[in-house]
Design a protein around this motif. Structure first.
Motif, short mmCIF file in Angstrom:
data_model
loop_
_atom_site.label_atom_id
_atom_site.label_comp_id
_atom_site.label_asym_id
_atom_site.label_seq_id
_atom_site.Cartn_x
_atom_site.Cartn_y
_atom_site.Cartn_z
N TYR A 62 41.46 39.28 30.75
CA TYR A 62 41.27 38.34 31.62
C TYR A 62 42.19 38.15 32.97
CZ TYR A 62 38.62 36.60 27.63
OH TYR A 62 37.78 36.48 26.68
N VAL A 63 43.26 38.73 32.91
CA VAL A 63 43.98 38.84 34.07
C VAL A 63 43.24 39.59 35.19
CG1 VAL A 63 46.11 40.00 34.96
CG2 VAL A 63 46.28 38.68 33.05
N ARG A 64 42.59 40.73 34.81
CA ARG A 64 41.63 41.57 35.43
C ARG A 64 40.48 40.60 35.92
NH1 ARG A 64 42.73 45.47 31.76
NH2 ARG A 64 40.73 45.15 30.83
N LEU A 65 40.06 39.71 35.28
CA LEU A 65 38.72 39.04 35.55
C LEU A 65 39.35 38.06 36.56
CD1 LEU A 65 36.73 38.22 32.22
CD2 LEU A 65 36.00 39.34 34.22
N ALA A 66 40.65 37.61 36.53
CA ALA A 66 41.23 36.29 37.47
C ALA A 66 41.23 37.17 38.75
CB ALA A 66 42.45 36.03 36.94
N HIS A 67 41.73 38.44 38.69
CA HIS A 67 42.13 39.16 40.04
C HIS A 67 40.61 39.60 40.77
CE1 HIS A 67 46.02 40.78 38.56
NE2 HIS A 67 46.13 39.31 38.70
N VAL A 68 39.64 40.05 40.03
CA VAL A 68 38.28 40.20 40.54
C VAL A 68 37.80 38.63 41.15
CG1 VAL A 68 35.84 40.66 40.00
CG2 VAL A 68 37.73 41.94 39.13
N TRP A 69 37.78 37.59 40.53
CA TRP A 69 37.38 36.43 40.76
C TRP A 69 38.13 36.15 42.23
CZ3 TRP A 69 40.68 32.11 41.57
CH2 TRP A 69 40.02 30.89 41.64
N ARG A 100 48.66 30.80 41.48
CA ARG A 100 48.48 30.64 40.13
C ARG A 100 48.08 31.94 39.45
NH1 ARG A 100 48.16 26.72 36.33
NH2 ARG A 100 46.46 26.85 34.85
N VAL A 101 47.16 32.80 40.08
CA VAL A 101 46.75 34.13 39.70
C VAL A 101 47.58 35.05 39.69
CG1 VAL A 101 44.60 35.73 39.99
CG2 VAL A 101 44.37 33.26 40.00
N LEU A 102 48.22 35.27 40.64
CA LEU A 102 48.92 36.42 41.08
C LEU A 102 50.34 36.57 40.73
CD1 LEU A 102 47.41 37.40 44.57
CD2 LEU A 102 46.95 38.60 42.51
N PRO A 103 51.17 37.62 40.52
CA PRO A 103 52.51 37.52 40.21
C PRO A 103 53.34 37.21 41.56
CG PRO A 103 51.99 39.82 39.79
CD PRO A 103 50.56 38.99 40.30
N LEU A 104 54.48 36.74 41.57
CA LEU A 104 55.14 35.93 42.72
C LEU A 104 55.10 36.80 43.95
CD1 LEU A 104 56.24 33.43 43.88
CD2 LEU A 104 58.33 34.15 43.01
N TRP A 105 55.48 37.98 43.75
CA TRP A 105 55.43 39.02 44.86
C TRP A 105 54.25 39.29 45.58
CZ3 TRP A 105 52.56 43.56 45.30
CH2 TRP A 105 52.26 43.97 44.22
#
Length: 162
Positions: A62-69, A100-105
């Motif tokens: 789901y993290v990968r899906l969020a990044h693709v989205w 919301r989706v990515l790590p802070l950096w």
């Protein structure tokens, strides 16, 4: 429990802002008889609305899906921001998505690139870079970032057992 309500309201406000800005841009394109750009805006809205499919789930898939989205939404935004000025301002609700989706950096890098891109696109459409086109998006990005970080801190504090 008490903190859930303001955080939910803020999330809905961000989505309503994105929907409102997108609707205004699509309507503007229809009035200007630019149906292809309006259709692109409608497609971007559908992709944006797909976020809840992965948001409430955990795990690497789901993290990968969020990044693709996020990549799809960003690419759609970039194409539309170049095609028509009204789409430029959709960058600001997208800043919340980055945070919301990515790590802070990565989110900080993304916020910087997205804000810079919005400034460049707005100046390109206007035919010049003005102080308001430079300062306004920069200030908005700082405010959005601080608000998102404060909400994340409140959410994290709320989730910890007392």
């Amino acid at each position: 429990m008490m903190m859930d309500v303001p955080l939910r309201l803020l999330r809905w406000a961000v989505h309503a802002t994105a929907g409102g800005l997108l609707a205004m841009a699509v309507i503007t394109m229809l009035r200007e008889e630019r149906a292809a750009v309006a259709a692109g805006g409608a497609l971007l809205g559908l992709v944006y609305a797909a976020a809840p499919v992965f948001r409430r789930r955990e795990g690497p898939r789901y993290v990968r899906l969020a990044h693709v989205w996020l990549g799809l939404v960003t690419a759609g935004w970039a194409v539309l921001a170049v095609a028509a000025a009204p789409f430029v301002w959709l960058a600001f609700p997208l800043l919340f998505a980055y945070l919301r989706v990515l790590p802070l950096w990565a989110a900080m890098f993304g916020v910087t690139v997205l804000t810079s891109s919005a400034i460049i696109a707005a100046a390109w459409h206007a035919g010049e870079l003005t102080v308001p086109l430079l300062v306004g998006p920069g200030v908005a990005a700082v405010v959005v970032t601080l608000l998102a970080l404060a909400c994340e801190a409140m959410s994290t504090a709320h989730e910890r057992p007392s």
